[in-house]
Design a protein around this motif. Structure first.
Motif, PDB file in Angstrom:
ATOM      1  N   GLN A   1      -1.951  -3.533   7.084  1.00 21.71           N
ATOM      2  CA  GLN A   1      -0.588  -3.095   7.403  1.00 21.71           C
ATOM      3  C   GLN A   1       0.147  -2.895   6.082  1.00 21.71           C
ATOM      4  O   GLN A   1       0.148  -3.789   5.229  1.00 21.71           O
ATOM      5  CB  GLN A   1       0.092  -4.152   8.265  1.00 21.71           C
ATOM      6  CG  GLN A   1       1.448  -3.765   8.805  1.00 21.71           C
ATOM      7  CD  GLN A   1       1.972  -4.867   9.729  1.00 21.71           C
ATOM      8  OE1 GLN A   1       2.375  -5.922   9.252  1.00 21.71           O
ATOM      9  NE2 GLN A   1       1.970  -4.628  11.030  1.00 21.71           N
ATOM     10  N   ALA A   2       0.759  -1.749   5.917  1.00 17.31           N
ATOM     11  CA  ALA A   2       1.368  -1.393   4.638  1.00 17.31           C
ATOM     12  C   ALA A   2       2.832  -1.773   4.568  1.00 17.31           C
ATOM     13  O   ALA A   2       3.633  -1.326   5.383  1.00 17.31           O
ATOM     14  CB  ALA A   2       1.237   0.110   4.395  1.00 17.31           C
TER      15      ALA A   2
ATOM     16  N   ALA B   1      -3.200   1.759  -3.818  1.00 16.90           N
ATOM     17  CA  ALA B   1      -3.865   1.802  -2.517  1.00 16.90           C
ATOM     18  C   ALA B   1      -4.682   0.559  -2.193  1.00 16.90           C
ATOM     19  O   ALA B   1      -5.115   0.404  -1.050  1.00 16.90           O
ATOM     20  CB  ALA B   1      -4.754   3.043  -2.423  1.00 16.90           C
TER      21      ALA B   1
ATOM     22  N   TRP C   1      -0.134   9.861   6.238  1.00 13.47           N
ATOM     23  CA  TRP C   1      -1.351   9.472   5.493  1.00 13.47           C
ATOM     24  C   TRP C   1      -1.825   8.091   5.940  1.00 13.47           C
ATOM     25  O   TRP C   1      -3.011   7.896   6.241  1.00 13.47           O
ATOM     26  CB  TRP C   1      -1.033   9.522   4.005  1.00 13.47           C
ATOM     27  CG  TRP C   1      -2.007   8.906   3.055  1.00 13.47           C
ATOM     28  CD1 TRP C   1      -3.255   9.380   2.735  1.00 13.47           C
ATOM     29  CD2 TRP C   1      -1.796   7.745   2.241  1.00 13.47           C
ATOM     30  NE1 TRP C   1      -3.836   8.567   1.783  1.00 13.47           N
ATOM     31  CE2 TRP C   1      -2.953   7.565   1.458  1.00 13.47           C
ATOM     32  CE3 TRP C   1      -0.727   6.848   2.094  1.00 13.47           C
ATOM     33  CZ2 TRP C   1      -3.087   6.515   0.544  1.00 13.47           C
ATOM     34  CZ3 TRP C   1      -0.849   5.815   1.182  1.00 13.47           C
ATOM     35  CH2 TRP C   1      -2.013   5.650   0.433  1.00 13.47           C
ATOM     36  N   HIS C   2      -0.909   7.138   6.003  1.00 15.07           N
ATOM     37  CA  HIS C   2      -1.280   5.794   6.464  1.00 15.07           C
ATOM     38  C   HIS C   2      -1.851   5.845   7.880  1.00 15.07           C
ATOM     39  O   HIS C   2      -2.909   5.264   8.161  1.00 15.07           O
ATOM     40  CB  HIS C   2      -0.059   4.873   6.473  1.00 15.07           C
ATOM     41  CG  HIS C   2       0.416   4.449   5.134  1.00 15.07           C
ATOM     42  ND1 HIS C   2      -0.288   3.586   4.322  1.00 15.07           N
ATOM     43  CD2 HIS C   2       1.549   4.752   4.452  1.00 15.07           C
ATOM     44  CE1 HIS C   2       0.387   3.379   3.205  1.00 15.07           C
ATOM     45  NE2 HIS C   2       1.508   4.076   3.257  1.00 15.07           N
TER      46      HIS C   2
ATOM     47  N   ARG D   1      -4.132   2.785   9.347  1.00 10.23           N
ATOM     48  CA  ARG D   1      -3.313   1.624   8.997  1.00 10.23           C
ATOM     49  C   ARG D   1      -2.035   1.575   9.817  1.00 10.23           C
ATOM     50  O   ARG D   1      -1.540   2.593  10.279  1.00 10.23           O
ATOM     51  CB  ARG D   1      -2.921   1.681   7.499  1.00 10.23           C
ATOM     52  CG  ARG D   1      -4.078   1.482   6.562  1.00 10.23           C
ATOM     53  CD  ARG D   1      -3.592   1.423   5.124  1.00 10.23           C
ATOM     54  NE  ARG D   1      -3.118   2.701   4.607  1.00 10.23           N
ATOM     55  CZ  ARG D   1      -3.906   3.647   4.110  1.00 10.23           C
ATOM     56  NH1 ARG D   1      -5.213   3.490   4.075  1.00 10.23           N
ATOM     57  NH2 ARG D   1      -3.393   4.771   3.633  1.00 10.23           N
TER      58      ARG D   1
ATOM     59  N   GLU E   1      -5.265   7.314   8.246  1.00  7.62           N
ATOM     60  CA  GLU E   1      -6.313   6.467   7.668  1.00  7.62           C
ATOM     61  C   GLU E   1      -6.447   5.139   8.415  1.00  7.62           C
ATOM     62  O   GLU E   1      -7.170   4.245   7.989  1.00  7.62           O
ATOM     63  CB  GLU E   1      -6.056   6.253   6.177  1.00  7.62           C
ATOM     64  CG  GLU E   1      -6.204   7.557   5.391  1.00  7.62           C
ATOM     65  CD  GLU E   1      -6.348   7.386   3.886  1.00  7.62           C
ATOM     66  OE1 GLU E   1      -6.055   6.292   3.365  1.00  7.62           O
ATOM     67  OE2 GLU E   1      -6.756   8.360   3.223  1.00  7.62           O
TER      68      GLU E   1
ATOM     69  N   ILE F   1       0.859  -1.195   0.000  1.00  4.94           N
ATOM     70  CA  ILE F   1       0.000   0.000   0.000  1.00  4.94           C
ATOM     71  C   ILE F   1       0.890   1.237   0.000  1.00  4.94           C
ATOM     72  O   ILE F   1       1.738   1.406   0.879  1.00  4.94           O
ATOM     73  CB  ILE F   1      -0.920   0.115   1.233  1.00  4.94           C
ATOM     74  CG1 ILE F   1      -1.566  -1.208   1.623  1.00  4.94           C
ATOM     75  CG2 ILE F   1      -2.006   1.174   0.991  1.00  4.94           C
ATOM     76  CD1 ILE F   1      -2.319  -1.155   2.943  1.00  4.94           C
ATOM     77  N   HIS F   2       0.685   2.074  -0.988  1.00  9.07           N
ATOM     78  CA  HIS F   2       1.342   3.375  -1.060  1.00  9.07           C
ATOM     79  C   HIS F   2       0.452   4.264  -1.926  1.00  9.07           C
ATOM     80  O   HIS F   2      -0.532   3.772  -2.503  1.00  9.07           O
ATOM     81  CB  HIS F   2       2.768   3.245  -1.621  1.00  9.07           C
ATOM     82  CG  HIS F   2       2.880   2.412  -2.846  1.00  9.07           C
ATOM     83  ND1 HIS F   2       2.526   2.871  -4.098  1.00  9.07           N
ATOM     84  CD2 HIS F   2       3.287   1.126  -3.032  1.00  9.07           C
ATOM     85  CE1 HIS F   2       2.715   1.926  -4.990  1.00  9.07           C
ATOM     86  NE2 HIS F   2       3.175   0.846  -4.368  1.00  9.07           N
TER      87      HIS F   2
ATOM     88  N   PRO G   1       5.377   1.336   2.362  1.00  7.49           N
ATOM     89  CA  PRO G   1       4.405   2.400   2.652  1.00  7.49           C
ATOM     90  C   PRO G   1       4.745   3.752   2.047  1.00  7.49           C
ATOM     91  O   PRO G   1       3.850   4.573   1.844  1.00  7.49           O
ATOM     92  CB  PRO G   1       4.409   2.464   4.176  1.00  7.49           C
ATOM     93  CG  PRO G   1       5.772   1.993   4.567  1.00  7.49           C
ATOM     94  CD  PRO G   1       6.092   0.907   3.580  1.00  7.49           C
TER      95      PRO G   1
ATOM     96  N   ALA H   1       1.983   0.873   9.385  1.00  8.82           N
ATOM     97  CA  ALA H   1       2.944   1.052   8.290  1.00  8.82           C
ATOM     98  C   ALA H   1       4.312   0.572   8.729  1.00  8.82           C
ATOM     99  O   ALA H   1       4.713   0.762   9.883  1.00  8.82           O
ATOM    100  CB  ALA H   1       3.016   2.518   7.855  1.00  8.82           C
TER     101      ALA H   1
END
Length: 292
Positions: free
Chosen positions: A185-186, A169, A227-228, A233, A231, A164-165, A189, A235
């Motif tokens: 979990q990114a 997304a 950002w992560h 998440r 939102e 996820i980046h 990231p 990372a």
């Protein structure tokens, strides 16, 4: 904002973890020591990375109590199946030098042999029941993989670690995780995986992200990590460079506006940079994980 997230079984994990993917064993001890000095308390590794032993050495050298550090690792596809996955835990725990893992996850779905994936996850369920791990989860599982897994097992994964980046997304997978109470979990990231593609823009050079970073007096990487977190998440950034390790952790003292979050959301190109999860098979990606 909170620095921790609560998993679906009540276990708390630090939202920001430190990753060691593609970190050479010789560099891992120093990098993890630097991360722990900086303030990271969540370390993410994997059997397939070949550096669990060095992560464990860094944890011992840190002087921190084991209870202060959230340790996450992954079972590789070569160790899928019930008995093999139980043994995979023993190998990882011994290399890390810990008696209990905070989070143990399956590294990939194995669509061509999904019965092995299910059997491996059942082993994780047993390890959870036995108190050898505090939480269990998966990585790179798509919606259909989750459906198939949940149809055959009883413990909902606590975490699904996926690519996820801002340029990828995975909204459908994020929604699938949220519907099931799974924390997303990114990995990659800050779009590290975009740095290596031919042509196009790296996330670090994206003008939208650069503009937001300038407005806050922060770097592009810090904006993406923020950002992560905003939102909801977890990372897992990675670096072996001390000032980058510190920079990536310094993301709790500012806040992105709703308009800035939506502007970053709008950068999604829907193009995966990492391996297609369904493409991994024992024939193409299976390799033996050494004994402890």
């Amino acid at each position: 904002m909170t620095t921790h997230l609560t998993l679906n079984n009540g276990v708390e994990l630090p939202a920001l973890g430190f990753g060691v993917f593609q970190t050479a064993p010789a560099e891992t001890v120093v990098a993890v020591e630097a991360a722990l000095r900086t303030g990271y308390r969540h370390i993410d590794t994997a059997a397939a990375y070949g550096n669990e032993r060095e992560v464990g050495e860094a944890i011992r050298r840190s002087g921190l109590d084991r209870s202060e550090i959230f340790v996450e690792t992954k079972v590789w596809i070569s160790d899928y199946g019930y008995d093999a996955a139980l043994h995979a835990f023993e190998k990882s725990a011994a290399k890390l030098g810990v008696g209990q893992l905070d989070l143990l996850i399956l590294h990939q779905p194995l669509p061509t042999d999904f019965h092995l994936t299910i059997d491996a996850y059942r082993a994780l369920e047993q390890l959870l029941a036995d108190g050898k791990v505090r939480a269990i989860g998966v990585s790179n599982f798509m919606r259909e993989n989750l459906d198939e897994l949940l149809g055959a097992t009883s413990v909902v994964p606590a975490v699904n670690q996926i690519e996820i980046h801002p340029y990828f997304a995975q909204r459908d997978v994020l929604a699938a995780d949220a519907e099931r109470g799974i924390l997303s979990q990114a990995w990659s990231p800050i779009g590290g995986i975009t740095f290596y593609r031919t042509g196009g823009t790296s996330t670090l050079d994206d003008p939208t992200i650069a503009g937001i970073a300038a407005a806050h007096g922060k770097t592009a990487a810090q904006v993406m990590l923020r950002w992560h977190l905003q939102e909801g998440r977890s990372a897992i950034p990675k670096s072996v460079t001390p000032h980058r390790i510190e920079e990536n952790f310094d993301v709790f003292g500012f806040e992105l506006t709703e308009a800035e979050l939506r502007a970053i959301d709008a950068l999604d190109e829907g193009v995966r940079r990492g391996p297609e999860p369904a493409s991994l098979t024992l024939e193409t990606a299976g390799f033996k994980i050494p004994e402890a």
